[in-house]
Design a protein around this motif. Structure first.
Motif, PDB file in Angstrom:
ATOM      1  N   GLN A 150      14.535  28.067 -50.772  1.00 11.01           N
ATOM      2  CA  GLN A 150      15.424  26.928 -50.537  1.00 11.01           C
ATOM      3  C   GLN A 150      16.018  26.414 -51.846  1.00 11.01           C
ATOM      4  O   GLN A 150      16.012  25.223 -52.133  1.00 11.01           O
ATOM      5  CB  GLN A 150      14.663  25.814 -49.801  1.00 11.01           C
ATOM      6  CG  GLN A 150      14.218  26.219 -48.411  1.00 11.01           C
ATOM      7  CD  GLN A 150      13.533  25.107 -47.653  1.00 11.01           C
ATOM      8  OE1 GLN A 150      13.170  24.083 -48.230  1.00 11.01           O
ATOM      9  NE2 GLN A 150      13.357  25.288 -46.356  1.00 11.01           N
ATOM     10  N   ALA A 151      16.499  27.372 -52.633  1.00 10.43           N
ATOM     11  CA  ALA A 151      17.194  27.092 -53.896  1.00 10.43           C
ATOM     12  C   ALA A 151      16.302  26.407 -54.926  1.00 10.43           C
ATOM     13  O   ALA A 151      16.801  25.831 -55.890  1.00 10.43           O
ATOM     14  CB  ALA A 151      18.446  26.246 -53.639  1.00 10.43           C
ATOM     15  N   ARG A 152      14.988  26.521 -54.755  1.00  6.74           N
ATOM     16  CA  ARG A 152      14.069  25.892 -55.711  1.00  6.74           C
ATOM     17  C   ARG A 152      13.047  26.915 -56.169  1.00  6.74           C
ATOM     18  O   ARG A 152      12.405  27.565 -55.343  1.00  6.74           O
ATOM     19  CB  ARG A 152      13.356  24.706 -55.053  1.00  6.74           C
ATOM     20  CG  ARG A 152      12.462  23.930 -55.992  1.00  6.74           C
ATOM     21  CD  ARG A 152      11.889  22.716 -55.277  1.00  6.74           C
ATOM     22  NE  ARG A 152      10.981  23.099 -54.213  1.00  6.74           N
ATOM     23  CZ  ARG A 152       9.664  23.303 -54.391  1.00  6.74           C
ATOM     24  NH1 ARG A 152       9.136  23.192 -55.597  1.00  6.74           N
ATOM     25  NH2 ARG A 152       8.901  23.620 -53.375  1.00  6.74           N
TER      26      ARG A 152
ATOM     27  N   SER B  82      10.975  40.048 -53.212  1.00  2.00           N
ATOM     28  CA  SER B  82      10.635  38.765 -53.848  1.00  2.00           C
ATOM     29  C   SER B  82      11.091  37.589 -52.991  1.00  2.00           C
ATOM     30  O   SER B  82      10.432  36.549 -52.942  1.00  2.00           O
ATOM     31  CB  SER B  82      11.270  38.678 -55.238  1.00  2.00           C
ATOM     32  OG  SER B  82      12.681  38.569 -55.160  1.00  2.00           O
ATOM     33  N   SER B  83      12.208  37.748 -52.282  1.00  2.00           N
ATOM     34  CA  SER B  83      12.681  36.676 -51.411  1.00  2.00           C
ATOM     35  C   SER B  83      11.705  36.439 -50.267  1.00  2.00           C
ATOM     36  O   SER B  83      11.378  35.292 -49.932  1.00  2.00           O
ATOM     37  CB  SER B  83      14.070  37.018 -50.863  1.00  2.00           C
ATOM     38  OG  SER B  83      14.517  36.033 -49.969  1.00  2.00           O
ATOM     39  N   SER B  84      11.198  37.534 -49.662  1.00  2.00           N
ATOM     40  CA  SER B  84      10.219  37.397 -48.579  1.00  2.00           C
ATOM     41  C   SER B  84       8.938  36.756 -49.083  1.00  2.00           C
ATOM     42  O   SER B  84       8.349  35.898 -48.416  1.00  2.00           O
ATOM     43  CB  SER B  84       9.905  38.763 -47.969  1.00  2.00           C
ATOM     44  OG  SER B  84      11.042  39.329 -47.362  1.00  2.00           O
TER      45      SER B  84
ATOM     46  N   THR C 266      15.659  31.221 -66.389  1.00  4.24           N
ATOM     47  CA  THR C 266      17.000  31.737 -66.132  1.00  4.24           C
ATOM     48  C   THR C 266      17.288  31.952 -64.646  1.00  4.24           C
ATOM     49  O   THR C 266      18.458  32.058 -64.249  1.00  4.24           O
ATOM     50  CB  THR C 266      17.183  33.081 -66.857  1.00  4.24           C
ATOM     51  OG1 THR C 266      16.252  34.039 -66.315  1.00  4.24           O
ATOM     52  CG2 THR C 266      16.944  32.918 -68.355  1.00  4.24           C
ATOM     53  N   LEU C 267      16.217  32.066 -63.839  1.00  4.51           N
ATOM     54  CA  LEU C 267      16.330  32.381 -62.416  1.00  4.51           C
ATOM     55  C   LEU C 267      17.018  33.720 -62.187  1.00  4.51           C
ATOM     56  O   LEU C 267      17.677  33.945 -61.161  1.00  4.51           O
ATOM     57  CB  LEU C 267      17.067  31.267 -61.651  1.00  4.51           C
ATOM     58  CG  LEU C 267      16.446  29.876 -61.722  1.00  4.51           C
ATOM     59  CD1 LEU C 267      17.239  28.901 -60.872  1.00  4.51           C
ATOM     60  CD2 LEU C 267      14.988  29.901 -61.306  1.00  4.51           C
TER      61      LEU C 267
ATOM     62  N   GLN D 139       6.055  29.571 -49.955  1.00  2.00           N
ATOM     63  CA  GLN D 139       6.409  28.174 -49.675  1.00  2.00           C
ATOM     64  C   GLN D 139       5.757  27.697 -48.379  1.00  2.00           C
ATOM     65  O   GLN D 139       5.204  26.593 -48.316  1.00  2.00           O
ATOM     66  CB  GLN D 139       7.924  28.025 -49.576  1.00  2.00           C
ATOM     67  CG  GLN D 139       8.361  26.563 -49.406  1.00  2.00           C
ATOM     68  CD  GLN D 139       9.840  26.427 -49.167  1.00  2.00           C
ATOM     69  OE1 GLN D 139      10.401  27.107 -48.310  1.00  2.00           O
ATOM     70  NE2 GLN D 139      10.494  25.570 -49.923  1.00  2.00           N
ATOM     71  N   ARG D 140       5.794  28.551 -47.332  1.00  5.00           N
ATOM     72  CA  ARG D 140       5.128  28.175 -46.080  1.00  5.00           C
ATOM     73  C   ARG D 140       3.634  27.975 -46.299  1.00  5.00           C
ATOM     74  O   ARG D 140       3.041  27.021 -45.777  1.00  5.00           O
ATOM     75  CB  ARG D 140       5.354  29.249 -45.011  1.00  5.00           C
ATOM     76  CG  ARG D 140       6.749  29.289 -44.447  1.00  5.00           C
ATOM     77  CD  ARG D 140       6.794  30.109 -43.169  1.00  5.00           C
ATOM     78  NE  ARG D 140       6.272  31.454 -43.364  1.00  5.00           N
ATOM     79  CZ  ARG D 140       7.006  32.494 -43.708  1.00  5.00           C
ATOM     80  NH1 ARG D 140       8.311  32.338 -43.898  1.00  5.00           N
ATOM     81  NH2 ARG D 140       6.475  33.686 -43.856  1.00  5.00           N
ATOM     82  N   ALA D 141       3.026  28.876 -47.078  1.00  2.81           N
ATOM     83  CA  ALA D 141       1.587  28.783 -47.318  1.00  2.81           C
ATOM     84  C   ALA D 141       1.236  27.519 -48.096  1.00  2.81           C
ATOM     85  O   ALA D 141       0.254  26.837 -47.790  1.00  2.81           O
ATOM     86  CB  ALA D 141       1.111  30.022 -48.068  1.00  2.81           C
TER      87      ALA D 141
END
Length: 690
Positions: free
Chosen positions: A270-272, A299-301, A231-232, A307-309
């Protein structure tokens, strides 16, 4: 007005209410303090605020001491005295009073100071009121604000720490070790990453909370992380009953953890969606709007850091795989030697470096050992390293002298379409004799580990780094010749093994020498230990190490042996050969006869090149026997034997062999199949022991 119900306000003309009634209803009373007569009047509401009956107060201020604690009375007296003294119109103060049952209650006193014609205070008229409720509410607000500040600080601090996380495990460690969960009220966390429609658990709750079958789950299963990824939308569970009803597959396995609330949040970058985070609580009374906003921000952080990791790990694995593919897949077995090599990637630094090693089997039982470092920390450095390693191997395998190998590699790198340079050390070892020729191009000096375990730096004269020497036209690389005794170990390494941020290079080399000295004798274990020490110190550069130990035992009277091919019209090879002879004479303790040996050898080499059509092979070695002799051999393919002849008065040739005859202790000519060998020998003193 007459229709109003009976009560405190049901009095004739009770609207508007009398001030006494308004004060009383709001738990306020009045006082009138005559300062001159030390008399204090308190009305009934004021006595009720102070928890006194009318018959318990005699109008004297001292009577109130039973209700006002000593420390509070002193503080109130100071406030009043200051106001009376400095000409203030009034004062106000909170103070605690002791009630009849011994409990404390906050009150507030506010007084207006009345002064006479001369400005002297003569009377104070004021209000005393119950302040317990307002302070409770104020304290609650302050405590809530403090909690919010702590939670906000936790989110900000966690986000700052996550900015330095380089791997997925770093992200998990930040969340577990930063005390953020404790300040947010959570007892544990679970986290999963989305991989091809499945959720792989990478962090789970407290010990003993593992749920069988949940290590990898599908996104369409009835689990909370699956739901938020479908559901995001975050899912906040505010009671154990809600948890049990919503997720019957999961609840039976975690009910013993006494969880009464949970927050599951999708991790979106990035919306994913890339995963989901779950926070579990044991004592949580719902989620306020502020709670939800903070957790969504957190959660955003986390998602951005994950993603960077993940990208870092993918890039690093790709780059490391590229570099490993360019390093030798295996090290050849070398008779008479033990060899250990290691490459340690810069996991804490840049993605990849240009460090490399190589071991090259050479004709005549010799072996070449290379260690090098291309400038830069990227895939381009690795690509240049791969090409440079190949050409160095090719030049060495062709039989070129060490100095020539280095010079040609420098020219190759200069002509390559790159702006990189490289440092390098090349060692060519004859393990049967122990003779090692070393050439250094801007690289760190090697080390020698003796048979007793002691370790010392081996100063080697060096030239400019590869690429730069060709650019500046300085292709002369001096050769250092040493003799490696049986059991001694030559240590070649890159600067990542000795360089530490903020530390001197010499200190790093001393530390390395100490590690080698105290390390295990087994070369494989020693190589592991050296790389492990770099990891413990947090080295930010990649590192390569090559250990070469000569095996066998020294035979009495044996010495070294060096060989060099000199081609027709090859002045570089001729210069290298002369340097080789000079280095050998110095290394083998024959400096007293250095000029004689070099001059005789030069005459033999020149004679071979002038009177034959092909090149010559020059060999310099020490002969065993009762007296120590250094022998120079020059072999060519001509069968014509040389002979001594007198040169005329105006002759310019014919003097070579006469000169050799005068300089050498012995000389001669030997047939060698299709050619011949002209040799000369010099008696040299025994070397002093090292």
């Amino acid at each position: 007005m007459a229709e109003r119900a009976a009560g405190p306000l049901s009095l004739p003309d009770d609207w508007p209410a009398h001030p006494d009634i308004s004060l009383s209803l709001n738990r306020m009373g009045t006082f009138d303090w005559d300062l001159g007569r030390e008399r204090l009047h308190l009305d009934v509401p004021a006595l009720e605020v102070l928890d006194l009956r009318p018959d318990e107060f005699d109008g004297r201020p001292r009577t109130l001491e039973a209700r006002v604690p000593h420390s509070e009375g002193i503080r109130l007296d100071d406030v009043i005295k200051q106001a009376l003294k400095d000409g203030s119109e009034g004062y106000g103060s909170y103070l605690r009073i002791r009630r009849r049952d011994g409990t404390m209650r906050w009150t507030h006193i506010q007084g207006r100071i009345v002064r006479d014609a001369d400005g002297r205070p003569c009377r104070v008229i004021g209000i005393v009121r119950d302040a317990a409720r307002e302070l409770v509410d104020s304290t609650a607000r302050l405590e809530l604000a403090a909690v919010r500040r702590v939670q906000t600080s936790v989110v900000e601090g966690t986000a700052a720490a996550l900015a330095h996380a380089r791997t997925v495990q770093d992200v998990i460690d930040v969340l577990n070790e930063s005390d953020g969960l404790e300040h947010l009220g959570a007892t544990s966390l679970v986290m999963g990453l989305l991989e091809s429609g499945r959720i792989r658990l990478v962090a789970e709750g407290p010990d003993g909370s593992y749920v069988p079958g949940t290590r990898i789950t599908r996104i369409d299963e009835g689990y909370p992380m699956s739901e938020v990824l479908r559901t995001l939308v975050p899912r906040f569970i505010e009671s154990a009953e809600e948890f049990a009803a919503s997720y019957p597959l999961l609840w039976p396995h975690i009910s013993e953890l006494a969880v009464n609330a949970a927050a599951y949040l999708p991790l979106i970058a990035q919306a994913r969606p890339i995963g989901a985070l779950g926070l579990l609580y044991r004592d949580k009374n719902g989620f306020t709007a502020e709670d939800r906003n903070l957790l969504v921000t957190l959660s955003s952080s986390i998602a951005q850091s994950l993603q960077r990791a993940m990208l870092f790990e993918q890039d690093h694995d790709l780059a490391e795989g590229l570099q490993q593919a360019m390093l030798p897949r295996r090290i050849p077995a070398v008779s008479g030697a033990e060899i250990a090599v290691r490459y340690r990637s810069a996991r804490l630094g840049q993605e990849i470096g240009g460090d490399w090693y190589d071991v090259i089997p050479l004709p005549g039982g010799r072996v070449g050992a290379v260690i090098g470092d291309v400038q830069g920390h990227d895939t381009h450095a690795a690509a240049v390293m791969g090409q440079l390693r190949i050409v160095l191997r090719a030049y060495a395998a062709e039989g070129h002298a060490p100095a020539t190998v280095m010079a040609r590699a420098s020219v190759f790198l200069h002509e390559l379409d790159t702006d990189r340079f490289a440092t390098c050390t090349y060692a060519e070892a004859d393990l049967s004799t122990g003779v090692v020729q070393l050439v250094r191009a801007g690289h760190v000096d090697p080390l020698i580990r003796d048979t007793d375990g002691s370790c010392r730096r081996l100063p080697v004269p060096g030239g400019m780094p590869l690429g730069l020497s060709a650019f500046f036209g300085g292709l002369d690389y001096p050769v250092e010749t040493i003799e490696l005794d049986p059991g001694q170990t030559l240590l070649l390494y890159t600067d990542g093994l000795v360089e530490q941020p903020g530390a001197d290079l010499d200190d790093g080399m001393l530390l390395l020498a100490a590690l080698v000295r105290d390390g295990p004798r087994d070369l494989q274990l020693l190589a592991d230990q050296l790389c492990g020490a770099v990891d413990e110190q947090g080295g930010e550069d990649d590192a390569a190490v090559l250990l070469l130990r000569r095996g066998g035992a020294r035979s009495p009277g044996t010495g070294g042996r060096l060989q060099q091919h000199v081609g027709q019209g090859d002045p570089e090879a001729l210069s290298t050969t002369r340097h080789m002879i000079r280095a050998a004479v110095s290394a083998w303790g024959a400096r007293q006869r250095a000029d004689e040996i070099e001059l005789a050898a030069d005459e033999l080499i020149t004679n071979a090149l002038v009177h034959t059509d092909n090149g010559a092979v020059v060999v310099v070695r020490v002969l065993p026997g009762p007296e120590r002799r250094l022998r120079v051999e020059v072999e060519d393919r001509s069968s014509a034997l040389p002979h001594r002849r007198e040169a005329g008065e105006s002759g310019v040739s014919g003097r070579g062999l006469l000169l050799v005859d005068q300089l050498a202790d012995e000389w001669g000519v030997e047939s060698r199949g299709s050619g011949k060998c002209v040799w000369c020998e010099f008696i040299v003193p025994e070397r002093t022991s090292r």
